[in-house]
Write a protein that holds these residues in place. Structure first.
Motif, PDB file in Angstrom:
ATOM      1  N   ALA A 106       0.833  -1.205   0.000  1.00 29.23           N
ATOM      2  CA  ALA A 106       0.000   0.000   0.000  1.00 29.23           C
ATOM      3  C   ALA A 106       0.868   1.257   0.000  1.00 29.23           C
ATOM      4  N   LEU A 107       1.940   1.272   0.785  1.00 23.46           N
ATOM      5  CA  LEU A 107       2.827   2.431   0.823  1.00 23.46           C
ATOM      6  C   LEU A 107       3.475   2.660  -0.537  1.00 23.46           C
ATOM      7  N   ASN A 108       3.848   1.582  -1.208  1.00 22.78           N
ATOM      8  CA  ASN A 108       4.467   1.719  -2.527  1.00 22.78           C
ATOM      9  C   ASN A 108       3.493   2.204  -3.589  1.00 22.78           C
ATOM     10  N   GLU A 109       2.199   2.080  -3.334  1.00 26.95           N
ATOM     11  CA  GLU A 109       1.207   2.573  -4.286  1.00 26.95           C
ATOM     12  C   GLU A 109       0.938   4.070  -4.127  1.00 26.95           C
ATOM     13  N   LEU A 110       1.427   4.650  -3.032  1.00 27.00           N
ATOM     14  CA  LEU A 110       1.292   6.094  -2.862  1.00 27.00           C
ATOM     15  C   LEU A 110       2.148   6.798  -3.910  1.00 27.00           C
ATOM     16  N   MET A 123      -0.425  14.343   3.960  1.00 26.79           N
ATOM     17  CA  MET A 123      -0.581  13.350   5.031  1.00 26.79           C
ATOM     18  C   MET A 123      -2.037  12.897   5.113  1.00 26.79           C
ATOM     19  N   GLY A 124      -2.962  13.828   5.009  1.00 25.60           N
ATOM     20  CA  GLY A 124      -4.388  13.479   5.027  1.00 25.60           C
ATOM     21  C   GLY A 124      -4.742  12.554   3.881  1.00 25.60           C
ATOM     22  N   ARG A 125      -4.233  12.851   2.706  1.00 28.53           N
ATOM     23  CA  ARG A 125      -4.504  12.001   1.542  1.00 28.53           C
ATOM     24  C   ARG A 125      -3.863  10.629   1.714  1.00 28.53           C
ATOM     25  N   SER A 126      -2.671  10.591   2.316  1.00 24.69           N
ATOM     26  CA  SER A 126      -2.006   9.302   2.563  1.00 24.69           C
ATOM     27  C   SER A 126      -2.844   8.438   3.489  1.00 24.69           C
ATOM     28  N   PHE A 127      -3.310   9.031   4.589  1.00 19.89           N
ATOM     29  CA  PHE A 127      -4.109   8.257   5.536  1.00 19.89           C
ATOM     30  C   PHE A 127      -5.431   7.804   4.918  1.00 19.89           C
ATOM     31  N   LYS A 128      -6.051   8.650   4.121  1.00 16.59           N
ATOM     32  CA  LYS A 128      -7.297   8.252   3.470  1.00 16.59           C
ATOM     33  C   LYS A 128      -7.048   7.065   2.544  1.00 16.59           C
ATOM     34  N   LYS A 154      -7.196   1.126   1.616  1.00 16.14           N
ATOM     35  CA  LYS A 154      -6.430   0.047   1.023  1.00 16.14           C
ATOM     36  C   LYS A 154      -6.134  -1.109   1.996  1.00 16.14           C
ATOM     37  N   LEU A 155      -5.951  -0.786   3.271  1.00 13.70           N
ATOM     38  CA  LEU A 155      -5.497  -1.792   4.230  1.00 13.70           C
ATOM     39  C   LEU A 155      -6.655  -2.411   5.010  1.00 13.70           C
ATOM     40  N   GLN A 156      -6.393  -3.614   5.517  1.00 18.99           N
ATOM     41  CA  GLN A 156      -7.352  -4.231   6.428  1.00 18.99           C
ATOM     42  C   GLN A 156      -7.459  -3.342   7.657  1.00 18.99           C
ATOM     43  N   LYS A 157      -8.607  -3.392   8.292  1.00 11.91           N
ATOM     44  CA  LYS A 157      -8.882  -2.483   9.402  1.00 11.91           C
ATOM     45  C   LYS A 157      -7.826  -2.584  10.512  1.00 11.91           C
ATOM     46  N   LEU A 187      -2.371   4.208  15.220  1.00 12.69           N
ATOM     47  CA  LEU A 187      -2.024   4.323  16.641  1.00 12.69           C
ATOM     48  C   LEU A 187      -0.532   4.548  16.831  1.00 12.69           C
ATOM     49  N   LEU A 188       0.264   3.854  16.055  1.00 12.14           N
ATOM     50  CA  LEU A 188       1.711   4.044  16.118  1.00 12.14           C
ATOM     51  C   LEU A 188       2.057   5.495  15.788  1.00 12.14           C
ATOM     52  N   TRP A 189       1.479   6.009  14.730  1.00  8.48           N
ATOM     53  CA  TRP A 189       1.755   7.380  14.321  1.00  8.48           C
ATOM     54  C   TRP A 189       1.329   8.378  15.397  1.00  8.48           C
ATOM     55  N   THR A 190       0.123   8.227  15.941  1.00  6.40           N
ATOM     56  CA  THR A 190      -0.336   9.194  16.938  1.00  6.40           C
ATOM     57  C   THR A 190       0.467   9.105  18.229  1.00  6.40           C
ATOM     58  N   LYS A 191       0.873   7.907  18.622  1.00  7.18           N
ATOM     59  CA  LYS A 191       1.672   7.758  19.834  1.00  7.18           C
ATOM     60  C   LYS A 191       3.044   8.408  19.651  1.00  7.18           C
ATOM     61  N   CYS A 192       3.650   8.199  18.502  1.00  8.33           N
ATOM     62  CA  CYS A 192       4.957   8.811  18.237  1.00  8.33           C
ATOM     63  C   CYS A 192       4.846  10.325  18.204  1.00  8.33           C
ATOM     64  N   ARG A 193       3.805  10.849  17.607  1.00 12.73           N
ATOM     65  CA  ARG A 193       3.626  12.316  17.504  1.00 12.73           C
ATOM     66  C   ARG A 193       3.465  12.943  18.891  1.00 12.73           C
ATOM     67  N   LYS A 194       2.749  12.251  19.797  1.00 11.38           N
ATOM     68  CA  LYS A 194       2.535  12.812  21.145  1.00 11.38           C
ATOM     69  C   LYS A 194       3.829  12.887  21.934  1.00 11.38           C
ATOM     70  N   LYS A 195       4.714  11.922  21.753  1.00  7.20           N
ATOM     71  CA  LYS A 195       5.922  11.850  22.555  1.00  7.20           C
ATOM     72  C   LYS A 195       7.063  12.663  21.987  1.00  7.20           C
TER      73      LYS A 195
END
Length: 190
Positions: free
Chosen positions: A120-124, A160-165, A170-173, A181-189
């Protein structure tokens, strides 16, 4: 007069020539020095390049009480150590986020499907993927990415918004939730 003194005196006459001589004289040695600390040639290139840019932009040559060589080697050393600390911190956050998420999912939902994520990342689109990876994997802030890529911070946010959309669709839930969650946790710290 040594090479370092020659370069410093040349800065008083012609900054561009002096910087070129500084770069030609010390770049390869600093690259080896940084790579010895980091054991990562690409990271070493970034560290050395950033030190040269900082030296030029902030006109560090104007005030070097301990001399040029000591300053540039100390600068690269500190930048490399900061890079290592950042890598250690990002790995720690990644592991913690992944462990937290796995605790919340059922056993058969915990499979982290790396292949689906990478696909999915490579399709961006290339620039969008680059922005996404700089923020999510390298832990850079939106402003840092905007400055490095010479684009507006709004463009970074939009991409970033378009990437997340795209990834959400594209990905399973469970894979997308873990990624988010990984992204938001890293951003907070950070």
């Amino acid at each position: 007069m040594g090479q370092a003194e020659t370069i410093l005196s040349l800065f008083k006459q012609n900054e561009e020539r002096a910087f070129k001589l500084l770069f030609e004289t010390y770049h390869d040695t600093l690259l080896l020095f940084a790579n010895q600390m980091l054991d990562d040639p690409e990271a070493a290139k970034d560290v050395v390049q950033n030190c040269f840019v900082d030296f030029w932009v902030h006109r560090r040559f104007a005030n070097l009480p301990n001399g040029l060589e000591q300053y540039i080697f100390q600068s690269v050393k500190h930048a490399a150590l900061n890079h290592l600390r950042g890598e250690k911190r990002r790995k720690k956050y990644y592991i913690a986020a992944k462990e937290d998420e796995q605790e919340n999912l059922n056993a058969d939902e915990t499979e982290w499907n790396d292949e689906a994520l990478y696909k999915a990342l490579n399709e961006l689109p290339e620039e969008r993927r680059k922005i996404f990876l700089m923020i999510c994997l390298e832990g850079m802030k939106y402003q840092e990415v905007a400055e490095k890529l010479q684009i507006s911070i709004n463009t970074v946010k939009k991409q970033m918004g378009r990437s997340f959309k795209f990834l959400r669709e594209k990905l399973q839930k469970n894979i997308f939730i873990t990624l988010f969650l990984l992204w938001t946790k890293c951003r907070k710290k950070m």
